[in-house]
Design an enzyme around this catalytic site. Structure first.
Site, PDB file in Angstrom:
ATOM      1  N   ARG A  94      89.102  75.607  10.737  1.00  0.00           N
ATOM      2  CA  ARG A  94      89.482  74.269  10.915  1.00  0.00           C
ATOM      3  C   ARG A  94      89.439  73.554   9.794  1.00  0.00           C
ATOM      4  O   ARG A  94      89.212  73.843   8.599  1.00  0.00           O
ATOM      5  CB  ARG A  94      87.873  73.801  11.537  1.00  0.00           C
ATOM      6  CG  ARG A  94      87.893  72.460  12.162  1.00  0.00           C
ATOM      7  CD  ARG A  94      88.633  71.866  13.031  1.00  0.00           C
ATOM      8  NE  ARG A  94      88.235  70.792  14.060  1.00  0.00           N
ATOM      9  CZ  ARG A  94      89.050  70.166  14.495  1.00  0.00           C
ATOM     10  NH1 ARG A  94      90.287  70.619  14.984  1.00  0.00           N
ATOM     11  NH2 ARG A  94      88.443  69.081  15.204  1.00  0.00           N
ATOM     12  N   THR A 378      98.037  69.723  20.948  1.00  0.00           N
ATOM     13  CA  THR A 378      97.383  71.044  20.351  1.00  0.00           C
ATOM     14  C   THR A 378      98.213  72.253  21.146  1.00  0.00           C
ATOM     15  O   THR A 378      99.083  72.037  22.032  1.00  0.00           O
ATOM     16  CB  THR A 378      95.972  70.993  20.577  1.00  0.00           C
ATOM     17  OG1 THR A 378      95.328  70.122  19.942  1.00  0.00           O
ATOM     18  CG2 THR A 378      95.509  72.195  20.449  1.00  0.00           C
ATOM     19  N   ASN A 398      96.317  68.080  15.502  1.00  0.00           N
ATOM     20  CA  ASN A 398      95.530  66.978  16.064  1.00  0.00           C
ATOM     21  C   ASN A 398      96.684  66.320  16.998  1.00  0.00           C
ATOM     22  O   ASN A 398      97.069  66.734  18.108  1.00  0.00           O
ATOM     23  CB  ASN A 398      94.797  65.963  15.338  1.00  0.00           C
ATOM     24  CG  ASN A 398      93.930  65.259  16.219  1.00  0.00           C
ATOM     25  OD1 ASN A 398      93.417  65.499  17.405  1.00  0.00           O
ATOM     26  ND2 ASN A 398      93.446  63.857  15.849  1.00  0.00           N
ATOM     27  N   ASP A 420      89.195  63.279  14.191  1.00  0.00           N
ATOM     28  CA  ASP A 420      88.182  64.118  15.342  1.00  0.00           C
ATOM     29  C   ASP A 420      86.721  63.734  14.851  1.00  0.00           C
ATOM     30  O   ASP A 420      85.642  64.192  15.462  1.00  0.00           O
ATOM     31  CB  ASP A 420      88.468  65.526  15.405  1.00  0.00           C
ATOM     32  CG  ASP A 420      89.195  65.789  16.576  1.00  0.00           C
ATOM     33  OD1 ASP A 420      89.609  64.928  17.308  1.00  0.00           O
ATOM     34  OD2 ASP A 420      89.866  66.908  16.503  1.00  0.00           O
ATOM     35  N   SER A 449      85.620  69.638  17.234  1.00  0.00           N
ATOM     36  CA  SER A 449      86.793  69.966  17.877  1.00  0.00           C
ATOM     37  C   SER A 449      86.206  70.099  19.645  1.00  0.00           C
ATOM     38  O   SER A 449      85.216  70.425  19.713  1.00  0.00           O
ATOM     39  CB  SER A 449      87.476  71.140  17.494  1.00  0.00           C
ATOM     40  OG  SER A 449      88.338  71.672  18.284  1.00  0.00           O
ATOM     41  N   SER A 450      87.304  70.098  20.254  1.00  0.00           N
ATOM     42  CA  SER A 450      87.139  70.621  21.666  1.00  0.00           C
ATOM     43  C   SER A 450      87.823  71.714  22.083  1.00  0.00           C
ATOM     44  O   SER A 450      87.931  72.190  23.192  1.00  0.00           O
ATOM     45  CB  SER A 450      87.723  69.608  22.591  1.00  0.00           C
ATOM     46  OG  SER A 450      86.869  68.350  22.343  1.00  0.00           O
TER      47      SER A 450
END
Ligand code: GLY
Length: 568
Positions: A94, A378, A398, A420, A449-450
């Site tokens: 990340r 994404t 993103n 984010d 993040s998701s």
């Protein structure tokens, strides 16, 4: 005996013929990803004897060439690995906030969030992690050398590939949207003379960058000419990235979060993604529910999932963030006891308004007694090899094309992942997600993040590799694929391709894709008290499942978008 098995097989086939037939089937390896060229890059590596991790690295670099909206060198992502020998890992690459970032960097003097500051230009850019992540994956779990796995991507960048319709379309709107970002328009929009579908797209600058990485590894990206150009391109658009931010970047190997849903092991991404914890906590809340007498996408089914989703997203807003900066109560959130407490006020006939769902507080969490000790643009891709090693990867800039800043002379875009973070406690980000202290901006912290790269296994053997893009909808998308397969017994290609819906607590609305909610079901849901809003663009699930008939693997690209798969 042989005759009997043929009869049995044809019986099984005729029963399963009622369901959609898979078009991608392989016994030695399958790759499902946005672009065919990227899938083929992975298969090429598998055919040369590489394992699923080698292939995943090849696919990731290929997507950086063929899918510049999300595939990347200037972004980051997560890789969940389940090796056939039982090893399990989560690679966290990340992006990180630069050293000079601070909590209020996107606020004006009166404390208001400045629109666009965290989305476009240099301040939106987090320190990219992809190159370091790919190297770490290769070093720890791969079997081939970087110089081999990067070859397909370099060839694609140098020789070019045929521009598909969706990419030409995206380049077209980028041409207007990225006004002022000259290098981006030069590379991707031919300075206004936009590309047509079917043209060949060559990227010599990107090929040069990939070759540097191929030769020097991390040093070819985080130091030297690429790093210097990255810093100056970000600075030109107001960024505060420094060379030290790049040289300090490290990817991490983390322990995946592990849950269990109706006897299946669920392996997913831990923080700094909220994906794995939210997914497993929702599955835990769903486990006591009985879907047998519930029609798929009936008002009752939608109510069950929406109520579960609201509760998990409320807790996401408070309890999830970078674990190196905030103590995430991970064990509690993943426990069945938490799910029971969370669903105490659930009633199958009642809509609980989001205003009366509060994130659990410290006291609630302290009250959970654990039973014992026993884990918007994404792109996601899935890979499996002939040994049964499985890799699930979600990677991103993103938003589509990220910050719009392209590194001058090196042909790759930088992310806008700083959005984010929670720019201000309680204020929604561009996905409408609320955050608080856990996800406040701090130097060198990773933004929440998701992304939810996930692998399901039964008795230690992988049965499903799944994940999706889609910002805040990623987690509920993965949840629905699992719900479709496990509770509604859909074959994987149906589970991926049926329409989806989404609730994220705030706003208190069910979003739904085309065809997800029939008009009469909508009437019932509205009568129950739900607000419904149609929405396009529900992720692009790229999944692979163990085939129940022949024993190989079935690739399931999302045909609602323009996704692909390849197998051998
Ligand atoms: N940038 C979207 C996510 O990480 O969830």
């Amino acid at each position: 005996m042989k005759f009997m098995s043929v009869i049995l097989l044809s019986l099984i086939i005729s029963i399963s013929a009622l369901a959609t037939q898979p078009s991608i089937y392989g016994e030695n390896g399958v790759v499902v990803a946005h672009d065919l060229e990227a899938c083929e890059a992975g298969i090429e590596i598998l055919k040369k004897g590489g394992n699923a991790v080698d292939a995943a690295v090849a696919v990731s670099y290929a997507l950086a060439v063929t899918h510049p909206q999300a595939g990347n060198l200037g972004g980051g992502g997560f890789m969940v690995i389940h090796m056939a020998d039982g090893q399990k890992a989560a690679i966290d690459y990340r992006e990180m906030a630069p050293g000079q970032a601070h909590r209020d960097m996107f606020l004006d003097d009166s404390g208001k969030v400045v629109p666009q500051l965290s989305i476009r230009g240099g301040l939106a850019v987090g320190v990219p992690g992809t190159v370091a992540g790919m190297q770490l994956a290769l070093d720890k779990y791969g079997s081939m050398q970087r110089k081999h796995v990067m070859k397909p991507a370099i060839k694609l960048a140098k020789k070019g590939f045929t521009i598909p319709y969706d990419l030409a379309y995206s380049f077209g709107w980028l041409n207007k949207a990225a006004e002022g970002f000259d290098e981006t328009r030069r590379i991707f929009c031919r300075e206004g003379e936009i590309y047509m579908p079917g043209e060949i797209f060559k990227q010599p600058d990107l090929a040069k960058t990939l070759k540097l990485i191929q030769r020097k590894g991390n040093a070819g990206f985080y130091t030297g000419s690429v790093a210097e150009a990255l810093i100056s391109s970000s600075s030109k658009y107001g960024g505060k990235l420094k060379l030290k931010d790049l040289t300090n970047y490290t990817a991490h190997i983390r322990k995946p979060v592990i849950g269990n849903y109706r006897g299946l092991e669920v392996l997913s991404m831990p923080p700094p993604s909220s994906g794995g914890i939210a997914l497993i906590s929702m599955l835990n809340m769903m486990e006591p529910m009985n879907f047998d007498s519930v029609g798929w996408h009936s008002a009752q089914h939608i109510q069950m999932l929406a109520e579960v989703e609201k509760r998990a997203y409320a807790d996401r807003s408070v309890w999830l963030g970078d674990p190196d900066y905030f103590t995430v109560p991970q064990e509690k959130l993943l426990s069945k006891e938490y799910a029971t407490l969370r669903m105490v006020d659930y009633d199958s006939l009642i809509v609980t308004p989001s205003d009366s769902i509060y994130p659990l507080n410290d006291k609630d969490l302290a009250g959970i007694e654990l039973a014992g000790h026993e884990s918007e643009e994404t792109t996601h891709f899935s890979v499996v090899d002939k040994w049964g090693n499985a890799v699930s990867v979600t990677t991103t800039l993103n938003w589509s094309f990220g910050s719009y800043v392209t590194v001058k002379g090196f042909g790759f875009l930088l992310n806008n992942e700083m959005d984010d973070f929670s720019s201000k406690p309680g204020e929604p980000n561009s996905f409408g997600l609320i955050g608080n202290k856990a996800n406040a901006i701090e130097p060198k912290k990773r933004m929440l993040s998701s992304m939810t790269p996930t692998i399901l296994a039964k008795d230690g053997k992988v049965v499903l590799i799944v994940g999706a893009p889609g910002g805040s909808t990623i987690i509920t998308t993965v949840l629905q694929v699992i719900n479709n397969m496990v509770d509604f017994e859909m074959p994987v290609q149906d589970a991926v391709n049926v329409p989806r819906f989404h609730h994220q607590w705030r706003p208190d609305v069910i979003h739904y894709g085309p065809g997800a909610i029939s008009p009469d079901t909508a009437v019932l849901l509205k009568a129950m008290g739900y607000e419904l809003t149609p929405r396009y663009g529900y992720g692009e699930v790229n999944a692979i499942a163990r085939d129940q008939v022949f024993g190989g693997w079935v690739g399931a690209p999302d045909l609602k978008t323009a996704s692909h798969g390849a197998a051998y």
